[in-house]
Design a protein around this motif. Structure first.
Motif, PDB file in Angstrom:
ATOM      1  N   LYS A 107    -147.228  33.057 139.433  1.00  0.00           N
ATOM      2  CA  LYS A 107    -145.895  32.597 139.046  1.00  0.00           C
ATOM      3  C   LYS A 107    -145.339  31.675 140.124  1.00  0.00           C
ATOM      4  O   LYS A 107    -145.477  31.954 141.321  1.00  0.00           O
ATOM      5  N   ILE A 108    -144.705  30.601 139.682  1.00  0.00           N
ATOM      6  CA  ILE A 108    -144.065  29.658 140.595  1.00  0.00           C
ATOM      7  C   ILE A 108    -142.560  29.766 140.363  1.00  0.00           C
ATOM      8  O   ILE A 108    -142.075  29.477 139.261  1.00  0.00           O
ATOM      9  N   LEU A 109    -141.820  30.190 141.389  1.00  0.00           N
ATOM     10  CA  LEU A 109    -140.398  30.461 141.252  1.00  0.00           C
ATOM     11  C   LEU A 109    -139.574  29.629 142.224  1.00  0.00           C
ATOM     12  O   LEU A 109    -140.077  29.182 143.261  1.00  0.00           O
ATOM     13  N   GLU A 110    -138.305  29.445 141.876  1.00  0.00           N
ATOM     14  CA  GLU A 110    -137.340  28.863 142.803  1.00  0.00           C
ATOM     15  C   GLU A 110    -136.959  29.955 143.814  1.00  0.00           C
ATOM     16  O   GLU A 110    -136.600  31.058 143.421  1.00  0.00           O
ATOM     17  N   PRO A 111    -137.065  29.701 145.117  1.00  0.00           N
ATOM     18  CA  PRO A 111    -136.928  30.784 146.108  1.00  0.00           C
ATOM     19  C   PRO A 111    -135.589  31.509 146.074  1.00  0.00           C
ATOM     20  O   PRO A 111    -135.545  32.724 146.250  1.00  0.00           O
ATOM     21  N   LYS A 112    -134.481  30.790 145.851  1.00  0.00           N
ATOM     22  CA  LYS A 112    -133.158  31.419 145.944  1.00  0.00           C
ATOM     23  C   LYS A 112    -132.754  32.110 144.644  1.00  0.00           C
ATOM     24  O   LYS A 112    -132.332  33.254 144.649  1.00  0.00           O
ATOM     25  N   THR A 113    -132.881  31.413 143.541  1.00  0.00           N
ATOM     26  CA  THR A 113    -132.441  31.971 142.252  1.00  0.00           C
ATOM     27  C   THR A 113    -133.504  32.827 141.583  1.00  0.00           C
ATOM     28  O   THR A 113    -133.206  33.543 140.623  1.00  0.00           O
ATOM     29  N   LYS A 114    -134.759  32.740 142.062  1.00  0.00           N
ATOM     30  CA  LYS A 114    -135.902  33.468 141.474  1.00  0.00           C
ATOM     31  C   LYS A 114    -136.162  33.054 140.023  1.00  0.00           C
ATOM     32  O   LYS A 114    -136.735  33.817 139.246  1.00  0.00           O
ATOM     33  N   GLU A 115    -135.738  31.847 139.672  1.00  0.00           N
ATOM     34  CA  GLU A 115    -136.008  31.336 138.332  1.00  0.00           C
ATOM     35  C   GLU A 115    -137.467  30.909 138.230  1.00  0.00           C
ATOM     36  O   GLU A 115    -137.977  30.179 139.080  1.00  0.00           O
ATOM     37  N   VAL A 116    -138.146  31.373 137.175  1.00  0.00           N
ATOM     38  CA  VAL A 116    -139.563  31.064 136.993  1.00  0.00           C
ATOM     39  C   VAL A 116    -139.700  29.631 136.480  1.00  0.00           C
ATOM     40  O   VAL A 116    -139.222  29.301 135.397  1.00  0.00           O
ATOM     41  N   GLN A 117    -140.356  28.779 137.266  1.00  0.00           N
ATOM     42  CA  GLN A 117    -140.587  27.392 136.872  1.00  0.00           C
ATOM     43  C   GLN A 117    -141.894  27.238 136.093  1.00  0.00           C
ATOM     44  O   GLN A 117    -141.956  26.482 135.127  1.00  0.00           O
ATOM     45  N   HIS A 118    -142.931  27.955 136.518  1.00  0.00           N
ATOM     46  CA  HIS A 118    -144.230  27.918 135.843  1.00  0.00           C
ATOM     47  C   HIS A 118    -144.833  29.317 135.905  1.00  0.00           C
ATOM     48  O   HIS A 118    -144.722  30.011 136.924  1.00  0.00           O
ATOM     49  N   ASN A 119    -145.465  29.707 134.818  1.00  0.00           N
ATOM     50  CA  ASN A 119    -146.156  30.998 134.763  1.00  0.00           C
ATOM     51  C   ASN A 119    -147.605  30.731 134.351  1.00  0.00           C
ATOM     52  O   ASN A 119    -147.914  30.571 133.172  1.00  0.00           O
ATOM     53  N   CYS A 120    -148.472  30.653 135.339  1.00  0.00           N
ATOM     54  CA  CYS A 120    -149.892  30.331 135.103  1.00  0.00           C
ATOM     55  C   CYS A 120    -150.670  31.644 134.957  1.00  0.00           C
ATOM     56  O   CYS A 120    -150.905  32.344 135.951  1.00  0.00           O
ATOM     57  N   GLN A 121    -151.024  31.975 133.729  1.00  0.00           N
ATOM     58  CA  GLN A 121    -151.757  33.212 133.475  1.00  0.00           C
ATOM     59  C   GLN A 121    -153.170  33.108 134.048  1.00  0.00           C
ATOM     60  O   GLN A 121    -153.800  32.044 134.027  1.00  0.00           O
ATOM     61  N   LEU A 122    -153.660  34.241 134.557  1.00  0.00           N
ATOM     62  CA  LEU A 122    -154.907  34.225 135.319  1.00  0.00           C
ATOM     63  C   LEU A 122    -156.096  33.773 134.474  1.00  0.00           C
ATOM     64  O   LEU A 122    -156.973  33.043 134.960  1.00  0.00           O
ATOM     65  N   HIS A 123    -156.158  34.200 133.207  1.00  0.00           N
ATOM     66  CA  HIS A 123    -157.313  33.835 132.383  1.00  0.00           C
ATOM     67  C   HIS A 123    -157.304  32.353 132.000  1.00  0.00           C
ATOM     68  O   HIS A 123    -158.305  31.853 131.469  1.00  0.00           O
ATOM     69  N   ARG A 124    -156.212  31.644 132.298  1.00  0.00           N
ATOM     70  CA  ARG A 124    -156.143  30.203 132.031  1.00  0.00           C
ATOM     71  C   ARG A 124    -156.458  29.373 133.275  1.00  0.00           C
ATOM     72  O   ARG A 124    -156.591  28.156 133.181  1.00  0.00           O
ATOM     73  N   ILE A 125    -156.533  30.000 134.436  1.00  0.00           N
ATOM     74  CA  ILE A 125    -156.877  29.293 135.667  1.00  0.00           C
ATOM     75  C   ILE A 125    -158.401  29.175 135.744  1.00  0.00           C
ATOM     76  O   ILE A 125    -159.126  30.183 135.710  1.00  0.00           O
ATOM     77  N   SER A 126    -158.901  27.962 135.858  1.00  0.00           N
ATOM     78  CA  SER A 126    -160.346  27.722 135.837  1.00  0.00           C
ATOM     79  C   SER A 126    -160.912  27.298 137.182  1.00  0.00           C
ATOM     80  O   SER A 126    -162.129  27.325 137.373  1.00  0.00           O
ATOM     81  N   PHE A 127    -160.075  26.932 138.129  1.00  0.00           N
ATOM     82  CA  PHE A 127    -160.580  26.455 139.420  1.00  0.00           C
ATOM     83  C   PHE A 127    -159.479  26.588 140.469  1.00  0.00           C
ATOM     84  O   PHE A 127    -158.303  26.361 140.177  1.00  0.00           O
ATOM     85  N   CYS A 128    -159.890  26.980 141.686  1.00  0.00           N
ATOM     86  CA  CYS A 128    -158.956  27.106 142.798  1.00  0.00           C
ATOM     87  C   CYS A 128    -159.669  26.715 144.084  1.00  0.00           C
ATOM     88  O   CYS A 128    -160.825  27.087 144.294  1.00  0.00           O
ATOM     89  N   ALA A 129    -159.008  25.967 144.933  1.00  0.00           N
ATOM     90  CA  ALA A 129    -159.659  25.499 146.158  1.00  0.00           C
ATOM     91  C   ALA A 129    -158.621  25.116 147.201  1.00  0.00           C
ATOM     92  O   ALA A 129    -157.470  24.826 146.876  1.00  0.00           O
ATOM     93  N   ASP A 130    -159.047  25.140 148.463  1.00  0.00           N
ATOM     94  CA  ASP A 130    -158.230  24.622 149.558  1.00  0.00           C
ATOM     95  C   ASP A 130    -158.969  23.447 150.183  1.00  0.00           C
ATOM     96  O   ASP A 130    -160.201  23.371 150.148  1.00  0.00           O
ATOM     97  N   ASP A 131    -158.217  22.533 150.739  1.00  0.00           N
ATOM     98  CA  ASP A 131    -158.777  21.292 151.271  1.00  0.00           C
ATOM     99  C   ASP A 131    -159.186  21.503 152.727  1.00  0.00           C
ATOM    100  O   ASP A 131    -158.351  21.800 153.579  1.00  0.00           O
ATOM    101  N   LYS A 132    -160.479  21.311 153.015  1.00  0.00           N
ATOM    102  CA  LYS A 132    -160.961  21.496 154.380  1.00  0.00           C
ATOM    103  C   LYS A 132    -160.612  20.310 155.271  1.00  0.00           C
ATOM    104  O   LYS A 132    -160.581  20.445 156.488  1.00  0.00           O
TER     105      LYS A 132
END
Length: 291
Positions: free
Chosen positions: A80-105
Motif C-alpha cells: 500500500k502507498i499512503l500519504e504519510p500524514k492523512t494515511k490516505e491510500v493512494q495506491h493499493n498494489c495487491q501482491l498477486h499482481r506484482i510481477s517484478f521487484c528490484a533495487d538499483d545497484k
C-alpha cells in the motif's frame, strides 16, 4: 538491478512471518511516480522506466516542485502507498499482481516494482527513492512473496479465492475512505461558509433607524400628525403651542371672528347707524315672511 524473487531454502529473512501475515511493515520513501511499461518483468524494462521518471522529476524540481513523500505498508496481501500524514491510500498494489521487484545497484537509493493495474490491466512500474532502506524494502517485498507462496501450498490453492475476496473488500474500503474524505472536505467548506455568513449578518435589534424620506428639495415632507416635539427649538426655547381650533366658530387668518352686523349688540354702534341697521333688519324680516 537485482531481482528479489529468488526463493532459497537457506534464505534468512529480516522480519518474522507474523509481522507480514498478521500486520504490515512500514517504510518511508520518496515517490518518483509510476509509468506504463510493455513487459511485466525485466531489468532493462525497469531501468528505462527509472531513467524516464528521473528525467521527469528533474524537470519538476527545476520548477520548484518537491518529490512527494509516501509511506509503504508491506504485507502478504500487497504493498500500500499512503500519504504519510492523512494515511490516505493512494495506491493499493495487491501482491498477486506484482510481477517484478528490484533495487538499483548503480544507485542504491532507488528501488522499483511492476504491478498490473486492476482496472486498465496495464503494467505499471512504480519507482521510489529511499536513502537508506532501498535494498531492505526490496527484500521485505521478497519475503512477503515467499510467505504468500508457502501459505498457498499449505492451503492447497484454496487461499487464492480468499485472497481475491479480501482484495475486493480492500478495494471497497479504499473507495469508501476516499468518499469519506471528500464528504469531510465538503462539510468543512459548508462550515466555513456558514461562519462567514454569521459574521457578515448583523444581529437582530441592531438595525439603525432609517432617516425620513425627503422631497426633491431635500426637505422633510409636512405631516399633520407629526408630534410637536419633532420641531427643532431655537435658542433653547420651545415654540408656542398651536391653538386649538373650535368646530363651531370659524375665524379668519388673523384669528378674528367674521363680521356679522346683525349679531352685534346695540351698544356697539352710534345711534344713527344703529337705527339704519334696525331698519335693514325689519326689511329683511318682512321679505323673508312674504317669501
Amino acid at each position: 538491478m537485482n531481482r528479489a524473487f529468488s526463493r532459497k531454502k537457506d534464505k534468512t529473512w529480516m522480519h518474522t512471518p507474523e509481522a507480514l501475515s498478521k500486520h504490515f511493515i512500514p517504510y518511508n520513501a520518496k515517490f518518483l511516480g509510476s509509468t506504463e511499461v510493455e513487459q511485466p518483468k525485466g531489468t532493462e524494462v525497469v531501468r528505462d522506466a527509472v531513467r524516464k521518471l528521473k528525467f521527469a522529476r528533474h524537470i519538476k524540481k527545476s520548477e520548484g516542485q518537491k518529490i512527494p513523500k509516501v509511506e509503504l505498508q508491506i504485507s502478504i496481501y500487497g504493498v500500500k502507498i499512503l500519504e504519510p500524514k492523512t494515511k490516505e491510500v493512494q495506491h493499493n498494489c495487491q501482491l498477486h499482481r506484482i510481477s517484478f521487484c528490484a533495487d538499483d545497484k548503480t544507485d542504491k537509493r532507488i528501488f522499483t516494482f511492476i504491478c498490473k493495474d486492476s482496472e486498465s490491466n496495464k503494467h505499471l512500474c512504480y519507482v521510489f527513492d529511499s536513502e537508506k532502506c532501498a535494498e531492505e524494502i526490496t527484500l521485505t517485498i521478497g519475503q512477503a512473496f515467499d510467505l504468500a507462496y508457502r501459505k498457498f501450498l499449505e492451503s492447497g490453492g484454496k487461499d487464492v479465492e480468499t485472497r481475491k475476496q479480501i482484495a475486493v473488500l480492500q478495494k471497497r474500503i479504499q473507495d469508501l475512505e476516499t468518499e469519506n474524505m471528500e464528504l469531510k472536505n465538503k462539510v468543512q467548506d459548508l462550515e466555513n461558509q456558514l461562519r462567514i455568513t454569521q459574521v457578515s449578518t448583523p444581529p437582530v435589534g441592531s438595525m439603525t433607524p432609517k432617516s425620513p424620506s425627503t422631497d426633491i428639495f431635500d426637505m422633510i415632507p409636512f405631516s399633520p400628525t407629526s408630534h410637536q416635539s419633532s420641531i427643532p427649538t431655537r435658542n433653547g426655547t420651545q415654540p408656542p403651542p398651536v391653538p386649538s381650533r373650535s368646530s363651531e366658530i370659524k375665524r379668519d387668518l388673523f384669528g378674528a371672528e367674521p363680521f356679522d352686523p346683525f349679531n352685534c349688540g346695540a351698544a356697539d354702534f352710534p345711534p344713527d347707524i344703529q337705527s339704519k341697521l334696525d331698519e335693514m333688519q325689519r326689511q329683511r324680516w318682512r321679505g323673508s315672511k312674504w317669501d
